[in-house]
Design a protein around this motif. Structure first.
Motif, mmCIF file in Angstrom:
data_model
loop_
_atom_site.group_PDB
_atom_site.id
_atom_site.type_symbol
_atom_site.label_atom_id
_atom_site.label_comp_id
_atom_site.label_asym_id
_atom_site.label_seq_id
_atom_site.Cartn_x
_atom_site.Cartn_y
_atom_site.Cartn_z
ATOM 1 N N SER A 1 -5.096 -0.160 3.846
ATOM 2 C CA SER A 1 -3.945 1.098 3.138
ATOM 3 C C SER A 1 -3.787 2.219 4.104
ATOM 4 O O SER A 1 -4.299 3.163 3.967
ATOM 5 C CB SER A 1 -4.622 1.720 2.002
ATOM 6 O OG SER A 1 -3.458 2.355 1.344
ATOM 7 N N ALA B 1 0.729 -1.135 -0.052
ATOM 8 C CA ALA B 1 -0.015 0.180 0.072
ATOM 9 C C ALA B 1 0.939 1.276 0.063
ATOM 10 O O ALA B 1 0.640 2.534 -0.683
ATOM 11 C CB ALA B 1 -0.894 -0.045 1.296
ATOM 12 N N ALA C 1 -7.224 1.628 -2.784
ATOM 13 C CA ALA C 1 -6.452 0.736 -1.995
ATOM 14 C C ALA C 1 -7.111 0.366 -0.590
ATOM 15 O O ALA C 1 -6.737 -0.681 0.014
ATOM 16 C CB ALA C 1 -5.115 1.628 -1.511
#
Length: 212
Positions: A162, A127, A154
């Motif tokens: 993330s 991420a 994400a």
């Protein structure tokens, strides 16, 4: 000069107020985690876009890992990096405490939400790698949109949702709600984020950086 410090503090505070506050609101309105994550995603995307757009002329890192990479690229001084990092962490904690208070929760609390496991460690590496590569490849005019879009995506395609931000990771440990993280899991998230950021800088310098 002072405006950049205030921008980092306020920007990070607003960002994590949005992250945690929207998670609390989502939980209050429904019992479906998917719907809560969707609400959390929209609020974070919108917050990132308006904060980077409005504060970008002053400073809009909102993330010690981003500031570290900019220091390694020579774009900010060592002193500025350390001041930014302190302000970002303080801003994230303040934003989270404010979110707790506004939703009638104990302002100062600690999360019990465990986020551990090798898969989450690798997820945070990936991420953060993606986030920093997006930042390094984006033009100044497009960075608000590209960062907001990347984080929005994400949230859903990484198992860790993330975090990609040590200040936010620390701040989110102060809320025992949907977006929280147990204090015991902070260190391995932050280590993963550092690895991901350094990998992104290496890849950018090796393959994408334009010759001077």
């Amino acid at each position: 000069m002072k405006s950049k410090y205030l921008a980092e503090f306020l920007g990070t505070a607003f960002l994590f107020w949005a992250v945690v506050g929207s998670g609390i609101m989502g939980q209050n309105l429904n019992q479906n985690d998917a719907v809560t994550l969707l609400a959390n995603t929209f609020a974070t995307v919108f917050a990132l876009y308006f904060l980077i757009t409005c504060l970008g002329d002053h400073s809009s890192h909102f993330n010690p890992i981003v500031s570290l990479v900019m220091r390694l690229r020579g774009e900010i001084s060592t002193n500025t990096f350390f001041v930014f990092s302190i302000l970002q962490i303080a801003g994230a904690i303040l934003g989270v405490i404010l979110a707790n208070y506004l939703f009638d929760l104990d302002p100062l609390q600690f999360s019990e939400k465990a986020r551990s496991g090798t898969n989450l460690f690798v997820s945070e590496i990936a991420a953060t790698f993606g986030l920093l590569l997006v930042i390094l490849l984006s033009s100044k005019e497009k960075v608000a949109a590209t960062v907001a879009a990347y984080i929005g995506g994400a949230y859903w395609f990484t198992s860790s949702t993330s975090f990609a931000n040590p200040a936010g990771t620390i701040g989110r440990s102060f809320s025992n709600t949907f977006a929280g993280i147990s204090p015991g899991d902070i260190l391995h998230f932050c280590v993963a984020q550092l690895i991901g950021a350094l990998l992104a800088l290496f890849v950018y310098n090796s393959f994408f950086k334009k010759p001077e």
